[in-house]
Design an enzyme around this catalytic site. Structure first.
Site, PDB file in Angstrom:
ATOM      1  N   SER A 152      31.619  51.716  35.963  1.00  0.00           N
ATOM      2  CA  SER A 152      32.852  51.720  36.744  1.00  0.00           C
ATOM      3  C   SER A 152      34.014  52.154  35.864  1.00  0.00           C
ATOM      4  O   SER A 152      34.015  51.896  34.650  1.00  0.00           O
ATOM      5  CB  SER A 152      33.132  50.315  37.287  1.00  0.00           C
ATOM      6  OG  SER A 152      34.447  50.223  37.825  1.00  0.00           O
ATOM      7  N   TYR A 165      33.726  41.510  35.706  1.00  0.00           N
ATOM      8  CA  TYR A 165      33.313  42.846  36.154  1.00  0.00           C
ATOM      9  C   TYR A 165      33.588  43.877  35.068  1.00  0.00           C
ATOM     10  O   TYR A 165      32.725  44.689  34.736  1.00  0.00           O
ATOM     11  CB  TYR A 165      34.058  43.203  37.439  1.00  0.00           C
ATOM     12  CG  TYR A 165      33.553  44.462  38.108  1.00  0.00           C
ATOM     13  CD1 TYR A 165      32.359  44.455  38.825  1.00  0.00           C
ATOM     14  CD2 TYR A 165      34.271  45.652  38.040  1.00  0.00           C
ATOM     15  CE1 TYR A 165      31.895  45.601  39.450  1.00  0.00           C
ATOM     16  CE2 TYR A 165      33.814  46.802  38.660  1.00  0.00           C
ATOM     17  CZ  TYR A 165      32.627  46.768  39.367  1.00  0.00           C
ATOM     18  OH  TYR A 165      32.165  47.916  39.983  1.00  0.00           O
TER      19      TYR A 165
END
Length: 269
Positions: A152, A165
């Site tokens: 990401s 995350y």
């Protein structure tokens, strides 16, 4: 057409979260099927994986099967990978697409719990490591293979606020680079894809549910942060990048982290 003809792919995270539009894993399955791959569509939610497989079958001549696996259980991943080999005799592409953030309890540093941190890392990072552990010996014996991990842009965006995350996706980039270097001599390529702001059920609908805000409001806020056309990308943008990296056209590319972000990286420099 036919860029993946004769290839066997396992897509882990082939289902999707509830919401509008299409998730990255489902789009990749459909795109790989269009290009001739045989695919094992794997997800914790077997019904969602079956739905993806049914959508992909018209373009694959029926060579798309669904399977259930829990990415927090290494043995479960091993069984799924063994199933792909049992069905088609080889494994050419391992695509790891599973990720969780808010739904896993992730939050800012002052509020994050040990349980949420461990849960997010078990899904986002440890699962990718365990999947590769089972896939690499097969690919080494073949003398070829491609491993694609979906990281990401949050891994390199310093303003991203949620701890678990970001760290898990940054770790995934490092692991992918290690995979690439330790397996290059065996003809195995490993690359990471870094989606930016995407209009997917996980990214938009999950945030809408978590915050109680209308989906349209969340989407508009995210659109405004994208340099290219002021609009988020879609799962198809990720799928097209994955197809290139999985294909022989990318045969001399390994160890990269490819942003698919509408120009957001340029704001970092």
């Amino acid at each position: 057409m036919g860029r993946l003809e004769g290839k066997v792919a396992i897509v882990i995270g082939a289902g999707q979260s509830p919401g509008q539009g299409m998730g990255n894993g489902r789009a990749v399955c459909l795109r790989f099927a269009e290009e001739g791959a045989k695919i094992l569509a794997v997800d914790r939610d077997l019904a969602s994986a079956e739905e993806t497989a049914a959508m992909a079958r018209p373009d694959s001549g029926g060579a798309v099967k669904a399977s259930a696996a829990d990415v927090t259980n290494g043995a479960s991943l091993g069984r799924a990978i063994a199933e792909a080999v049992r069905l088609w005799g080889r494994l050419d592409i391992l695509y790891y697409n599973v990720g969780v953030s808010i739904a896993g309890g992730d939050t800012i540093l002052s509020e994050v719990t040990e349980e949420a941190f461990d849960r997010v890392h078990a899904i986002n990072l440890r699962g990718a490591v365990m999947a590769a552990k089972h896939a690499v010996p097969i690919m080494r014996e073949q003398g070829s293979g491609v491993i694609l991990n979906v990281s990401s842009m949050s891994a390199i965006e310093t303003t991203y606020p949620f701890v678990s995350y970001r760290t898990s996706k940054a770790g995934l980039i490092a692991f992918t680079q290690q995979l690439a270097m330790q397996n290059a001599a065996y003809g195995i390529r490993a690359n990471a894809i870094l989606p930016g702001l995407m209009d997917t059920p996980m990214a938009v609908d999950t945030r809408s549910r978590a915050t109680g805000r209308p989906r349209e409001e969340v989407a508009a806020e995210r659109d405004a942060r994208v340099p290219l056309r002021g609009r988020m990308g879609t799962a198809w943008d990720v799928a097209h990048a994955a197809l290139f990296l999985a294909s022989d056209e990318a045969g001399f590319i390994t160890g990269i982290a490819l942003p698919v972000d509408g120009g957001a990286l340029n704001r970092i420099g």
